[in-house]
Scaffold this motif. Structure first.
Motif, PDB file in Angstrom:
ATOM      1  N   ILE A 249       0.842  -1.197   0.000  1.00 28.33           N
ATOM      2  CA  ILE A 249       0.000   0.000   0.000  1.00 28.33           C
ATOM      3  C   ILE A 249       0.879   1.250   0.000  1.00 28.33           C
ATOM      4  O   ILE A 249       0.623   2.205  -0.724  1.00 28.33           O
ATOM      5  N   GLU A 250       1.961   1.220   0.799  1.00 32.58           N
ATOM      6  CA  GLU A 250       2.878   2.361   0.831  1.00 32.58           C
ATOM      7  C   GLU A 250       3.454   2.640  -0.554  1.00 32.58           C
ATOM      8  O   GLU A 250       3.509   3.793  -1.003  1.00 32.58           O
ATOM      9  N   ALA A 251       3.839   1.543  -1.232  1.00 32.27           N
ATOM     10  CA  ALA A 251       4.403   1.704  -2.573  1.00 32.27           C
ATOM     11  C   ALA A 251       3.364   2.328  -3.504  1.00 32.27           C
ATOM     12  O   ALA A 251       3.679   3.204  -4.316  1.00 32.27           O
ATOM     13  N   GLY A 252       2.100   1.877  -3.359  1.00 29.91           N
ATOM     14  CA  GLY A 252       1.031   2.416  -4.193  1.00 29.91           C
ATOM     15  C   GLY A 252       0.818   3.900  -3.943  1.00 29.91           C
ATOM     16  O   GLY A 252       0.663   4.694  -4.890  1.00 29.91           O
ATOM     17  N   VAL A 253       0.850   4.291  -2.659  1.00 27.28           N
ATOM     18  CA  VAL A 253       0.665   5.700  -2.318  1.00 27.28           C
ATOM     19  C   VAL A 253       1.818   6.537  -2.890  1.00 27.28           C
ATOM     20  O   VAL A 253       1.609   7.607  -3.475  1.00 27.28           O
ATOM     21  N   ASP A 254       3.051   6.022  -2.742  1.00 27.51           N
ATOM     22  CA  ASP A 254       4.213   6.739  -3.276  1.00 27.51           C
ATOM     23  C   ASP A 254       4.126   6.884  -4.795  1.00 27.51           C
ATOM     24  O   ASP A 254       4.474   7.918  -5.356  1.00 27.51           O
ATOM     25  N   TRP A 255       3.656   5.813  -5.426  1.00 27.22           N
ATOM     26  CA  TRP A 255       3.539   5.821  -6.889  1.00 27.22           C
ATOM     27  C   TRP A 255       2.550   6.904  -7.328  1.00 27.22           C
ATOM     28  O   TRP A 255       2.791   7.649  -8.261  1.00 27.22           O
ATOM     29  N   LEU A 256       1.424   6.990  -6.579  1.00 24.11           N
ATOM     30  CA  LEU A 256       0.422   8.019  -6.882  1.00 24.11           C
ATOM     31  C   LEU A 256       1.002   9.412  -6.704  1.00 24.11           C
ATOM     32  O   LEU A 256       0.822  10.300  -7.542  1.00 24.11           O
ATOM     33  N   LYS A 257       1.724   9.609  -5.585  1.00 24.19           N
ATOM     34  CA  LYS A 257       2.320  10.909  -5.315  1.00 24.19           C
ATOM     35  C   LYS A 257       3.276  11.294  -6.446  1.00 24.19           C
ATOM     36  O   LYS A 257       3.212  12.409  -6.980  1.00 24.19           O
ATOM     37  N   ALA A 258       4.154  10.343  -6.804  1.00 23.38           N
ATOM     38  CA  ALA A 258       5.146  10.623  -7.847  1.00 23.38           C
ATOM     39  C   ALA A 258       4.454  10.918  -9.171  1.00 23.38           C
ATOM     40  O   ALA A 258       4.823  11.854  -9.889  1.00 23.38           O
ATOM     41  N   GLY A 259       3.410  10.122  -9.449  1.00 23.70           N
ATOM     42  CA  GLY A 259       2.678  10.297 -10.702  1.00 23.70           C
ATOM     43  C   GLY A 259       2.078  11.690 -10.810  1.00 23.70           C
ATOM     44  O   GLY A 259       2.239  12.380 -11.821  1.00 23.70           O
ATOM     45  N   PHE A 260       1.407  12.125  -9.741  1.00 20.03           N
ATOM     46  CA  PHE A 260       0.767  13.441  -9.778  1.00 20.03           C
ATOM     47  C   PHE A 260       1.795  14.562  -9.790  1.00 20.03           C
ATOM     48  O   PHE A 260       1.587  15.616 -10.391  1.00 20.03           O
ATOM     49  N   THR A 261       2.915  14.343  -9.074  1.00 21.04           N
ATOM     50  CA  THR A 261       3.956  15.365  -9.065  1.00 21.04           C
ATOM     51  C   THR A 261       4.490  15.590 -10.479  1.00 21.04           C
ATOM     52  O   THR A 261       4.756  16.718 -10.885  1.00 21.04           O
ATOM     53  N   ARG A 270      -1.498  20.885  -7.506  1.00 18.91           N
ATOM     54  CA  ARG A 270      -0.571  19.796  -7.256  1.00 18.91           C
ATOM     55  C   ARG A 270      -0.278  19.680  -5.758  1.00 18.91           C
ATOM     56  O   ARG A 270      -0.274  18.584  -5.193  1.00 18.91           O
ATOM     57  N   ASP A 271      -0.059  20.819  -5.117  1.00 20.68           N
ATOM     58  CA  ASP A 271       0.183  20.797  -3.672  1.00 20.68           C
ATOM     59  C   ASP A 271      -0.982  20.149  -2.945  1.00 20.68           C
ATOM     60  O   ASP A 271      -0.803  19.329  -2.044  1.00 20.68           O
ATOM     61  N   PHE A 272      -2.200  20.545  -3.352  1.00 17.60           N
ATOM     62  CA  PHE A 272      -3.390  20.027  -2.672  1.00 17.60           C
ATOM     63  C   PHE A 272      -3.481  18.514  -2.828  1.00 17.60           C
ATOM     64  O   PHE A 272      -3.684  17.779  -1.866  1.00 17.60           O
ATOM     65  N   LEU A 273      -3.317  18.047  -4.067  1.00 20.06           N
ATOM     66  CA  LEU A 273      -3.455  16.611  -4.308  1.00 20.06           C
ATOM     67  C   LEU A 273      -2.347  15.807  -3.639  1.00 20.06           C
ATOM     68  O   LEU A 273      -2.599  14.824  -2.949  1.00 20.06           O
ATOM     69  N   GLU A 275       0.278  16.817  -1.370  1.00 14.99           N
ATOM     70  CA  GLU A 275       0.603  17.020   0.045  1.00 14.99           C
ATOM     71  C   GLU A 275      -0.626  16.895   0.943  1.00 14.99           C
ATOM     72  O   GLU A 275      -0.528  16.510   2.101  1.00 14.99           O
ATOM     73  N   GLY A 276      -1.784  17.272   0.393  1.00 19.13           N
ATOM     74  CA  GLY A 276      -3.003  17.215   1.202  1.00 19.13           C
ATOM     75  C   GLY A 276      -3.666  15.862   1.091  1.00 19.13           C
ATOM     76  O   GLY A 276      -3.572  15.016   1.973  1.00 19.13           O
ATOM     77  N   LEU A 277      -4.318  15.662  -0.051  1.00 19.20           N
ATOM     78  CA  LEU A 277      -5.180  14.507  -0.225  1.00 19.20           C
ATOM     79  C   LEU A 277      -4.436  13.175  -0.122  1.00 19.20           C
ATOM     80  O   LEU A 277      -4.773  12.320   0.678  1.00 19.20           O
ATOM     81  N   ILE A 278      -3.404  12.994  -0.937  1.00 21.83           N
ATOM     82  CA  ILE A 278      -2.766  11.676  -1.006  1.00 21.83           C
ATOM     83  C   ILE A 278      -1.925  11.415   0.235  1.00 21.83           C
ATOM     84  O   ILE A 278      -1.995  10.341   0.839  1.00 21.83           O
ATOM     85  N   ALA A 279      -1.143  12.413   0.676  1.00 23.95           N
ATOM     86  CA  ALA A 279      -0.314  12.216   1.869  1.00 23.95           C
ATOM     87  C   ALA A 279      -1.203  11.950   3.081  1.00 23.95           C
ATOM     88  O   ALA A 279      -0.922  11.065   3.895  1.00 23.95           O
ATOM     89  N   GLY A 280      -2.298  12.696   3.185  1.00 24.72           N
ATOM     90  CA  GLY A 280      -3.172  12.587   4.360  1.00 24.72           C
ATOM     91  C   GLY A 280      -3.917  11.266   4.411  1.00 24.72           C
ATOM     92  O   GLY A 280      -3.784  10.500   5.373  1.00 24.72           O
ATOM     93  N   THR A 281      -4.697  10.964   3.366  1.00 21.44           N
ATOM     94  CA  THR A 281      -5.487   9.728   3.411  1.00 21.44           C
ATOM     95  C   THR A 281      -4.595   8.504   3.259  1.00 21.44           C
ATOM     96  O   THR A 281      -4.830   7.479   3.892  1.00 21.44           O
ATOM     97  N   GLY A 282      -3.553   8.609   2.434  1.00 20.12           N
ATOM     98  CA  GLY A 282      -2.632   7.480   2.260  1.00 20.12           C
ATOM     99  C   GLY A 282      -1.968   7.114   3.572  1.00 20.12           C
ATOM    100  O   GLY A 282      -1.769   5.940   3.882  1.00 20.12           O
TER     101      GLY A 282
END
Lengths: 611, 109
Positions: A249-261, A270-273, A275-282
């Motif tokens: 799951i951690e890898a998936g969250v990191d992948w999403l973060k990297a993808g959106f970045t 980008r900051d919202f998605l 740093e906010g959404l993905i970092a928070g819920t992930g």
């Protein structure tokens, strides 16, 4: 025509809830709080030609009730529950291996003069014990339809579904409930004896392996060793087994973060998605495997019949602190969540014992605290083997749970002075051991996963968005010398309350995480994730690593100590208010736990700072 | 050494006496029963320890099957002081405390 409402009525441990799961299947209205049924749960019956609503009532031995949960069952049966008419059909569920006890309630229900159907559940177990029940002749003698079911098997309820298909609700005006008690217990049992003599050939005896198992698990010494070994294994498993899926799951969250970045241009979206959404819920989502493992064990133990034995063993020691074996199961289910645990205290007859149980239930570490513990333990406690087979992180987690239990014992002991004590009986049935039923466990787990995901998707998500907003605005001035977050609303609020927590060593980031944690404790994790993601301005470092660089060990231990006691989430406070029906008790509850949290964190910080 | 063996003998004698006492049926309630011996349940007695609850406790115990004629056996004890005790009756097992056990008069099978 309105949908008919059918209600399952039966003794505790008759397999009623398994039957409910089997009949309503995946379409049951997911109750907010699974576990011991203390309130009505309802769902649509699957596989009928017409639609019908099924209600699962709390288990009861009698309509002469002795506890609040039995009263709930009685009120619904008689239609005394506000806004509810009596059910159109009562489905009396009897454990076929325990026919005598179950039939007594059936005869009592029959005297109410309501439409009634008898279900002999666990028919396979009865047959395996050599019991032969002549169902047609029993039905003829009783004058009500009787069917047999095997709730643990797929297709084991087909006979019941056929019978329900034939059922026609009576018009409302013909429904008169007879409340007179025509027969004494002795007379009822005399009738039951006649029924058993006439229709049951060969009475069941308890299989030898059950008695052998009981001599071990109920042994005063060996039984206790078994109980503690079980608990230790559970805590080890929560850490060790969860690791592979957690990493996934951690890898998936990191992948999403990297993808959106990569995908989005630098800017607010980008900051919202990221740093906010993905970092928070992930940050919260990664704890799903641990929560599944914890609930797996609780469900299996509950289903196996073991818990009543543990309650039996612990009755005497628990009485020393104003509780009893009866409070064991409510307190144990508080490890999952204090809300159903507090509701399950309705099974406790003694009002004083019930009050104490409610007051200390939240000291049992609930699953919402697990993400907070897991985060900090993962960041600060080295992953080391102790004594060759124990994991230091697992042991630390165990120690935190023990701290909660010991504090609960102390608090209960101090609360004993309240009101003089009447004696109430224990009278606890020790049900047959059963192999936990995979279908039942799977449905229970599905409920838990669903509740967790719903929390992540609703309350945790929305609070994460608010926290992100407060942490990002207003932006830093052009001549800023510090990270932007120091100038944000969150920075101001955190610094404003920080002096209050300064004696505990908490920094302002830790303080700000305490506020939204009142809504749901896991949000402390997502808040920290968001706050640190923004201040680090680099979303690619794991939160645990960031924390281990910015907190000292003493502070992190103090933070853990705080979370053993507080904050009590708002739903817990609300359920205490409802179940005690007293503002004074609720205020006391909230205040004493906050005071304990503050004290424990302060002591921990002071002591840990010495080293 | 001699003292020790005498001691063991005395204990054995006590156990024998205890068995003899059982056969004679001198215990008045379930609370006095030894573990593992089948007995027959007699009348429900009142126990002032339950105060006003006592009739309700009697009623519930009868509903659970503690009625005259039922066969019953103590199958185990909880931690410390043999309280609570676990019994087997009518193919069902129950945990109850000494206070409840005192309400159940029993006689040897």
């Amino acid at each position: 025509m309105t949908t008919p409402r059918l209600a399952l009525v039966g003794n505790p441990n008759c397999g009623k809830t398994s039957l409910f799961n089997r009949l309503t299947g995946a379409n049951a209205k997911v109750a907010n709080y699974p576990g011991v049924t203390v309130e009505r749960r309802s769902g649509q019956i699957q596989g009928l030609t017409h639609s019908a609503e099924l209600i699962d009532l709390p288990g009861t031995y009698s309509l002469q009730t002795t506890s609040l949960d039995e009263q709930v069952a009685k009120d619904i049966i008689l239609g005394n529950m506000a806004g509810e008419s009596p059910p159109d059909l009562l489905i009396a569920v009897v454990d076929a291996t325990n026919l005598r006890l179950g039939l007594r309630l059936v005869l009592e229900l029959q005297s109410l003069n309501r439409p009634l159907l008898l279900v002999l559940n666990q028919m396979d177990a009865a047959q395996a014990r050599g019991m032969i029940i002549d169902i047609p002749s029993l039905a003829a003698s009783l004058g009500i339809p009787v069917v047999s079911t095997v709730a643990v098997k797929r297709g084991g309820v087909s006979e019941l579904l056929d019978a329900l298909d034939k059922f026609q609700p009576l018009p409302a005006h013909t429904q008169v409930i007879n409340l007179s008690q025509p027969e004494s217990v002795e007379q009822l049992y005399a009738r039951i004896q006649k029924l058993l003599d006439a229709h049951v050939h060969q009475h069941a005896s308890i299989p030898v392996w059950q008695d052998r198992l009981d001599t071990w698990v109920m042994h005063p010494v060996i039984g206790l060793v078994i109980l503690f070994t079980l608990l230790l294994v559970i805590f080890q498993a929560v850490f060790a087994w969860a690791e592979p899926p957690k990493e996934l799951i951690e890898a998936g969250v990191d992948w999403l973060k990297a993808g959106f970045t990569e995908l989005l241009p630098v800017g607010i979206l980008r900051d919202f998605l990221v740093e906010g959404l993905i970092a928070g819920t992930g940050g919260v989502l990664v704890f799903l495997p641990q929560i599944i493992i914890l609930f797996f064990f609780i469900l299996v133990l509950e289903d196996s019949g073991y818990l009543a034995r543990a309650a039996f063993l612990l009755d005497k020691p628990m009485r020393g602190i104003g509780l009893s074996g009866r409070s064991f199961i409510p307190l144990l289910s508080s490890f999952a969540c204090a809300v159903p645990g507090i509701m399950a205290t309705r099974t406790i007859q003694d009002p004083r014992e019930r009050f104490i149980s409610i007051m200390v239930a939240p000291l049992m570490t609930c699953s919402a605290r697990l993400p907070v513990y897991a985060l900090i333990i993962g960041a600060f406690i080295p992953e080391r083997e102790v004594l060759g087979f124990l994991n230091l992180q697992g042991l630390t987690l165990f120690a935190l749970y023990v701290a909660g239990v010991v504090s609960a014992a102390l608090a209960a002991w101090l609360l004993r002075w309240r009101e003089s004590r009447d004696t109430y009986p224990l009278l606890l049935e020790l049900p047959n051991f059963r192999w936990p039923m995979p279908y039942h466990v799977a449905i229970g787990l599905r409920e838990r996963v669903w509740i967790f995901l719903r929390r992540v998707g609703t309350i945790i998500l929305s609070l994460t968005v608010i926290v992100w907003f407060l942490s990002s605005f207003p932006g830093a001035p052009t001549d800023a010398t510090q990270p932007a977050i120091e100038y944000s609303f969150a920075g101001y609020i955190g610094r404003a309350i920080q002096p209050l927590f300064a004696p505990l060593g908490f920094n302002w980031q830790m303080c700000i995480a305490l506020i939204p944690a009142m809504a749901a404790r896991e949000i402390a994790v997502s808040t920290l994730a968001t706050v640190y993601a923004i201040s680090a301005n680099a979303a690619d470092t794991a939160l645990g690593q960031t924390l281990s660089h910015s907190w000292s060990l003493a502070v992190s231990l103090a933070y853990l100590a705080w979370f053993v006691y507080a904050p009590q989430c708002l739903s817990t406070i609300a359920v205490v208010r409802r179940e005690t029906n007293s503002i004074k008790a609720t205020a006391f509850f909230t205040a004493y736990l906050f005071a304990l949290a503050y004290f424990a964190a302060w002591v921990t910080f002071r002591i840990a700072s010495l080293f | 050494m001699k003292a020790l063996s005498t001691n063991i003998l005395t204990n054995a004698a006590f156990e024998l006496m205890a068995d003899g006492a059982l056969a004679a049926g001198t215990y008045n309630s379930l609370a006095d029963c030894p573990k593992g011996v089948w007995v027959t349940v007699g009348q429900m007695q009142s126990n002032s320890a339950f105060g006003e609850q006592d009739p309700a406790v009697s009623q519930r115990m009868k509903e659970l099957g503690f009625l005259p004629g039922a066969r019953l056996k103590i199958i185990g004890y909880g931690l410390f002081g043999s309280d609570p005790l676990a019994v087997q009756i009518n193919g069902t097992k129950f945990a109850l405390r000494r206070a409840e056990a005192r309400k159940i008069s029993v006689s040897p099978l």
